[in-house]
Design a protein around this motif. Structure first.
Motif, short mmCIF file in Angstrom:
data_model
loop_
_atom_site.label_atom_id
_atom_site.label_comp_id
_atom_site.label_asym_id
_atom_site.label_seq_id
_atom_site.Cartn_x
_atom_site.Cartn_y
_atom_site.Cartn_z
N ASP A 209 29.31 44.76 32.74
CA ASP A 209 30.36 44.09 31.98
C ASP A 209 30.71 44.87 30.72
OD1 ASP A 209 31.88 41.40 32.00
OD2 ASP A 209 31.22 41.60 29.93
N GLU A 210 29.71 45.42 30.05
CA GLU A 210 29.98 46.19 28.84
C GLU A 210 30.69 47.50 29.17
OE1 GLU A 210 30.18 47.59 24.92
OE2 GLU A 210 30.10 45.60 25.86
N ILE A 211 30.33 48.11 30.30
CA ILE A 211 31.07 49.32 30.73
C ILE A 211 32.53 48.96 30.96
CG2 ILE A 211 31.36 50.95 32.63
CD1 ILE A 211 28.31 50.95 32.96
N ALA A 212 32.78 47.85 31.64
CA ALA A 212 34.15 47.43 31.91
C ALA A 212 34.90 47.18 30.61
CB ALA A 212 34.16 46.17 32.78
N ARG A 213 34.25 46.55 29.65
CA ARG A 213 34.90 46.27 28.37
C ARG A 213 35.29 47.56 27.67
NH1 ARG A 213 34.52 46.39 23.31
NH2 ARG A 213 32.55 47.51 23.38
N ARG A 214 34.42 48.56 27.70
CA ARG A 214 34.72 49.83 27.03
C ARG A 214 35.86 50.57 27.73
NH1 ARG A 214 28.88 52.11 24.70
NH2 ARG A 214 28.21 50.07 23.88
N VAL A 215 35.92 50.47 29.06
CA VAL A 215 37.02 51.10 29.79
C VAL A 215 38.35 50.44 29.42
CG1 VAL A 215 38.01 51.48 32.08
CG2 VAL A 215 35.57 51.88 31.69
N LEU A 216 38.36 49.11 29.37
CA LEU A 216 39.58 48.39 29.01
C LEU A 216 40.03 48.74 27.59
CD1 LEU A 216 38.78 44.87 30.49
CD2 LEU A 216 40.64 46.36 31.21
N SER A 217 39.08 48.84 26.68
CA SER A 217 39.42 49.09 25.28
C SER A 217 39.92 50.51 25.04
CB SER A 217 38.21 48.80 24.38
OG SER A 217 37.16 49.71 24.65
N THR A 218 39.71 51.41 26.00
CA THR A 218 40.21 52.78 25.87
C THR A 218 41.38 53.05 26.81
OG1 THR A 218 38.47 53.54 27.41
CG2 THR A 218 38.01 53.70 25.04
N GLY A 219 42.01 51.99 27.28
CA GLY A 219 43.22 52.15 28.08
C GLY A 219 43.01 52.40 29.55
N GLY A 220 41.79 52.22 30.05
CA GLY A 220 41.53 52.41 31.47
C GLY A 220 41.84 51.16 32.28
N THR A 221 41.78 51.30 33.59
CA THR A 221 42.03 50.19 34.51
C THR A 221 40.70 49.74 35.11
OG1 THR A 221 44.23 51.02 35.06
CG2 THR A 221 43.21 49.49 36.63
N VAL A 222 40.48 48.43 35.16
CA VAL A 222 39.26 47.89 35.73
C VAL A 222 39.62 46.93 36.86
CG1 VAL A 222 37.16 46.55 35.32
CG2 VAL A 222 38.04 48.07 33.53
N LEU A 223 39.01 47.15 38.04
CA LEU A 223 39.22 46.30 39.19
C LEU A 223 37.89 45.68 39.61
CD1 LEU A 223 41.50 48.67 41.30
CD2 LEU A 223 42.22 46.88 39.72
N THR B 67 39.88 54.88 35.94
CA THR B 67 39.84 53.69 36.78
C THR B 67 38.39 53.35 37.09
OG1 THR B 67 41.96 54.30 37.79
CG2 THR B 67 40.63 52.65 38.93
N LEU B 68 38.05 52.08 36.93
CA LEU B 68 36.69 51.61 37.19
C LEU B 68 36.73 50.48 38.20
CD1 LEU B 68 33.61 51.61 36.28
CD2 LEU B 68 34.29 49.74 34.73
N LEU B 69 35.89 50.58 39.24
CA LEU B 69 35.68 49.49 40.18
C LEU B 69 34.30 48.92 39.94
CD1 LEU B 69 37.69 51.60 41.68
CD2 LEU B 69 37.19 50.23 43.70
N VAL B 70 34.20 47.59 39.82
CA VAL B 70 32.90 46.96 39.56
C VAL B 70 32.65 45.88 40.60
CG1 VAL B 70 32.95 47.45 37.09
CG2 VAL B 70 33.91 45.30 37.92
N ASP B 71 31.39 45.71 40.95
CA ASP B 71 30.97 44.67 41.89
C ASP B 71 30.93 43.35 41.13
OD1 ASP B 71 29.77 42.97 43.67
OD2 ASP B 71 28.03 44.24 44.07
N ILE B 72 31.78 42.43 41.54
CA ILE B 72 31.88 41.16 40.83
C ILE B 72 30.60 40.33 40.95
CG2 ILE B 72 32.92 39.95 42.78
CD1 ILE B 72 34.53 38.33 40.83
N ASP B 73 29.81 40.56 42.01
CA ASP B 73 28.64 39.72 42.28
C ASP B 73 27.34 40.28 41.72
OD1 ASP B 73 30.15 37.80 43.77
OD2 ASP B 73 30.18 39.22 45.44
#
Length: 369
Positions: free
Chosen positions: A334-348, A299-305
């Protein structure tokens, strides 16, 4: 009226896995004091020109220009917008989303789409269906972030418990049974609820949207015992929903959504703290980038701003920071989030106050690193 089409989680995953040497992402605010579609179109046109200036390949630039110019010339398209228009384009395809969230203007050109702002729309979508259920009536209400709520007609939906079981009274003797009175009534209401659940499967199965139940007891408990919708929220809007208008139900549903999302964030922070004590969570960006590359982020949490310019090594995830804003790269987070999504992780995608340590990202790992 705002017109909204939010991508599903499956569409987000598809966007994350898409790759093209010339991937263009454009975010255009479309909520203006004077709702003039021409202003939106001019702003988008200027962003298109900005993006095309960074496409060095002539064939790709011509193909993108043709597709995006077609969109610019579509007058009907510009008449119906939400708060933000998101366009992801390659020389072969253009995908558009009208988002109720207020997102800032942005342009990115690279080999991947710029997804982080779009993730906010799917992290906590202010949309839901409300099932207003009583023994004498049933309504399905669609609630969105900014549009007035509307009642949805569902083919085959029972009109009432009595009509469904074809009885003048719900308390009579059950067929082939001696059950009657209160127990007989519950049996028939459960049959009625099961029939409603079956009719809801088609309109709800393709929508990744929460279902909120509005019902009094024991109807609420009886419906929950037969429900098959995977995102029926645990909180019920109490009382007889026949006394509530569509607008009343929508107001209460939005309050339920706010409490639901706040509870989700609280639970995530608690889980993060627990996993960090176990060596399975952290906020170090370099560590998270490596873990995302090797598929170990759950699970990854990212700061949208927050935008951090730079790139990730494709093999080991090491970060190369950029000294200046670079339109040709979506950015590190953004690239970290993309890699998490592509490996089946959850991004918020969340606000800074929701992240531990005031970090741009926080991750829970699948196992200790």
């Amino acid at each position: 009226m705002l017109h909204t089409d939010i991508p599903t989680h499956r569409e987000i995953e598809d966007l994350a896995s898409a790759g093209d040497p010339w991937s263009v992402s454009i975010y255009t605010p479309t909520e203006i004091g004077t709702p003039t579609p021409e202003q939106h179109r001019i702003a988008f046109s200027n962003q298109v020109r900005e993006a095309l200036d960074h496409v060095d390949d002539r064939h790709a630039r011509d193909a993108l220009a043709q597709e995006l110019d077609d969109l610019i010339d579509d007058e009907d398209f510009w008449r119906f917008q939400s708060r933000t228009l998101v366009v992801h384009a390659t020389p072969d395809r253009v995908r558009t989303y009208r988002i109720p969230n207020r997102l800032g203007a942005d342009v990115a050109v690279g080999d991947r789409f710029f997804l982080k702002p779009l993730l906010r729309a799917v992290t906590f979508p202010q949309a839901a269906f409300v099932l207003a259920l009583a023994e004498g009536s049933v309504r399905l209400i669609e609630v969105s972030a900014d549009r007035p709520a509307t009642q949805v007609w569902v083919p085959g939906m029972p009109t009432s418990a009595a009509d469904y079981v074809r009885k003048a009274s719900l308390s009579g003797r059950a067929p082939k049974r001696r059950i009657q009175g209160t127990e007989g009534r519950k049996l028939r209401v459960r049959q009625y609820a099961r029939a409603i659940d079956q009719q809801l499967r088609e309109p709800l199965s393709s929508r990744d949207v929460p279902l909120i139940l509005a019902a009094a007891e024991p109807v609420a408990t009886l419906f929950r015992s037969v429900n098959s919708h995977h995102v029926l929220l645990p909180e019920t809007i109490p009382g007889n929903p026949e006394h509530l208008t569509v607008a009343d139900l929508a107001d209460r549903a939005r309050q339920v959504l706010d409490r639901h999302y706040a509870a989700e964030l609280t639970d995530l922070r608690t889980l993060f703290d627990k996993r960090r004590e176990e060596g399975r969570a952290g906020t170090d960006l370099a560590e998270i980038a490596r873990a995302a590359t090797f598929g170990t982020v759950d699970t990854l949490l990212v700061d949208i701003d927050t935008t951090i310019h730079g790139t990730l090594d494709p093999d080991d995830g090491s970060i190369t920071f950029a000294t200046d804003s670079d339109i040709t790269a979506p950015g590190v987070v953004d690239e970290i989030a993309r890699r998490v999504l592509s490996t089946g992780g959850t991004v918020l995608a969340v606000r800074a106050d929701d992240l531990p340590d005031a970090a741009p990202a926080a991750a829970i790992f699948r196992y200790s690193l």
